[in-house]
Design a protein around this motif. Structure first.
Motif, PDB file in Angstrom:
ATOM      1  N   ASP A 135      50.186 -59.132 -59.075  1.00  0.00           N
ATOM      2  CA  ASP A 135      50.662 -58.890 -60.440  1.00  0.00           C
ATOM      3  C   ASP A 135      50.313 -57.482 -60.889  1.00  0.00           C
ATOM      4  O   ASP A 135      51.116 -56.806 -61.554  1.00  0.00           O
ATOM      5  N   ARG A 139      52.621 -55.024 -59.172  1.00  0.00           N
ATOM      6  CA  ARG A 139      53.946 -55.051 -59.789  1.00  0.00           C
ATOM      7  C   ARG A 139      53.942 -54.288 -61.106  1.00  0.00           C
ATOM      8  O   ARG A 139      54.866 -53.536 -61.409  1.00  0.00           O
ATOM      9  N   SER A 140      52.905 -54.500 -61.901  1.00  0.00           N
ATOM     10  CA  SER A 140      52.799 -53.804 -63.181  1.00  0.00           C
ATOM     11  C   SER A 140      52.691 -52.302 -62.968  1.00  0.00           C
ATOM     12  O   SER A 140      53.296 -51.511 -63.701  1.00  0.00           O
ATOM     13  N   ARG A 149      56.087 -50.943 -61.917  1.00  0.00           N
ATOM     14  CA  ARG A 149      56.979 -50.945 -63.080  1.00  0.00           C
ATOM     15  C   ARG A 149      56.687 -49.749 -63.972  1.00  0.00           C
ATOM     16  O   ARG A 149      57.614 -49.044 -64.410  1.00  0.00           O
ATOM     17  N   GLN A 150      55.422 -49.504 -64.254  1.00  0.00           N
ATOM     18  CA  GLN A 150      55.065 -48.388 -65.123  1.00  0.00           C
ATOM     19  C   GLN A 150      55.404 -47.054 -64.481  1.00  0.00           C
ATOM     20  O   GLN A 150      55.851 -46.121 -65.163  1.00  0.00           O
ATOM     21  N   THR A 186      62.049 -51.330 -54.223  1.00  0.00           N
ATOM     22  CA  THR A 186      61.056 -51.586 -55.272  1.00  0.00           C
ATOM     23  C   THR A 186      61.690 -51.491 -56.655  1.00  0.00           C
ATOM     24  O   THR A 186      61.401 -52.315 -57.535  1.00  0.00           O
ATOM     25  N   TYR A 240      64.775 -52.142 -57.540  1.00  0.00           N
ATOM     26  CA  TYR A 240      65.612 -53.310 -57.826  1.00  0.00           C
ATOM     27  C   TYR A 240      64.816 -54.619 -57.847  1.00  0.00           C
ATOM     28  O   TYR A 240      65.355 -55.648 -58.278  1.00  0.00           O
ATOM     29  N   GLU A 241      63.578 -54.579 -57.434  1.00  0.00           N
ATOM     30  CA  GLU A 241      62.708 -55.740 -57.620  1.00  0.00           C
ATOM     31  C   GLU A 241      62.276 -55.862 -59.084  1.00  0.00           C
ATOM     32  O   GLU A 241      61.896 -56.943 -59.540  1.00  0.00           O
ATOM     33  N   HIS A 242      62.350 -54.738 -59.800  1.00  0.00           N
ATOM     34  CA  HIS A 242      61.910 -54.706 -61.200  1.00  0.00           C
ATOM     35  C   HIS A 242      63.074 -54.628 -62.179  1.00  0.00           C
ATOM     36  O   HIS A 242      62.994 -55.195 -63.281  1.00  0.00           O
ATOM     37  N   PHE A 243      64.128 -53.932 -61.795  1.00  0.00           N
ATOM     38  CA  PHE A 243      65.237 -53.708 -62.718  1.00  0.00           C
ATOM     39  C   PHE A 243      66.574 -53.908 -62.007  1.00  0.00           C
ATOM     40  O   PHE A 243      66.730 -53.525 -60.850  1.00  0.00           O
ATOM     41  N   CYS A 264      66.436 -50.395 -66.754  1.00  0.00           N
ATOM     42  CA  CYS A 264      65.190 -49.624 -66.763  1.00  0.00           C
ATOM     43  C   CYS A 264      65.074 -48.823 -68.067  1.00  0.00           C
ATOM     44  O   CYS A 264      63.994 -48.758 -68.671  1.00  0.00           O
TER      45      CYS A 264
END
Length: 209
Positions: free
Chosen positions: A17, A20-21, A24-25, A58, A60-63, A69
């Motif tokens: 987690d 991932r955070s 993302r940041q 990576t 597209y795993e988030h957005f 985004c």
């Protein structure tokens, strides 16, 4: 009886987690840096992942898209701005001073991220459906914040609060357009502080006819 995780799965999940955070940041920071340098229109997913030093996978795993985004970045920025403004206002101060404190905090937070603020005003409308939820949520958050600030004893004693929804919408729209034009013409957001304070106070004073 409290059970102890002897498998290590809980630690691994927390680490995942956190990773991932962090990614993302990094992606959000990369998008904001690109907007500041070349503008949102010229920013691509390839540019974002290059700046974030990660991969398209990576991303597209988030957005789902560049637009997603962008919406996430603006959502986070809006939350941060609301917090800064709320923290800057002293509810025991005279109501006109509270207005100045709020405007100064709004301008200060905008100057810290002036390219992003300008992109919000100019680029978001072109996103269409992708941005409608963002615009609605941002406006509602601003309305709630101003409503809370305007519900203090100082505002009520002056006969100013509560501030109507329509006036809050006009206030935000006017402030955004004024600061956007000022920045586009080569000025600084802070150049309009006094004018913005005076106009806001005039708009908030109810009709006394």
């Amino acid at each position: 009886m409290k059970q102890t995780d002897t498998t290590g799965l809980g630690v691994a999940r927390r680490d995942t987690d956190a990773d991932r955070s962090d990614f993302r940041q990094r992606l959000l920071d990369a998008l904001e840096a690109s907007i500041a340098e070349v503008g949102y229109a010229k920013t691509t997913v390839a540019e974002i992942v290059r700046r974030a030093r990660t991969s398209r996978r990576t991303f597209y795993e988030h957005f789902d898209s560049r637009e997603a985004c962008f919406v996430a970045l603006l959502s986070d920025a809006n939350i941060d701005q609301i917090r800064q403004i709320s923290d800057a206002v002293d509810p025991s101060a005279p109501w006109q001073k509270q207005v100045r404190q709020a405007i100064e905090a709004w301008i200060s937070s905008g100057e810290e991220r002036s390219a992003l603020m300008l992109s919000w005003i100019r680029d978001v409308p072109a996103l269409g459906a992708a941005a409608r939820g963002l615009q609605r949520d941002a406006m509602e958050s601003f309305i709630d914040m101003v409503g809370t600030l305007g519900a203090t004893d100082e505002f009520r004693a002056a006969g100013v609060g509560p501030v109507s929804r329509r006036r809050i919408i006009m206030l935000l729209g006017g402030l955004r357009e004024l600061t956007a034009i000022t920045v586009e013409e080569g000025g600084r957001m802070g150049d309009v502080t006094d004018e913005a304070v005076d106009a806001s106070i005039s708009l908030l004073i109810p009709n006394r006819a």
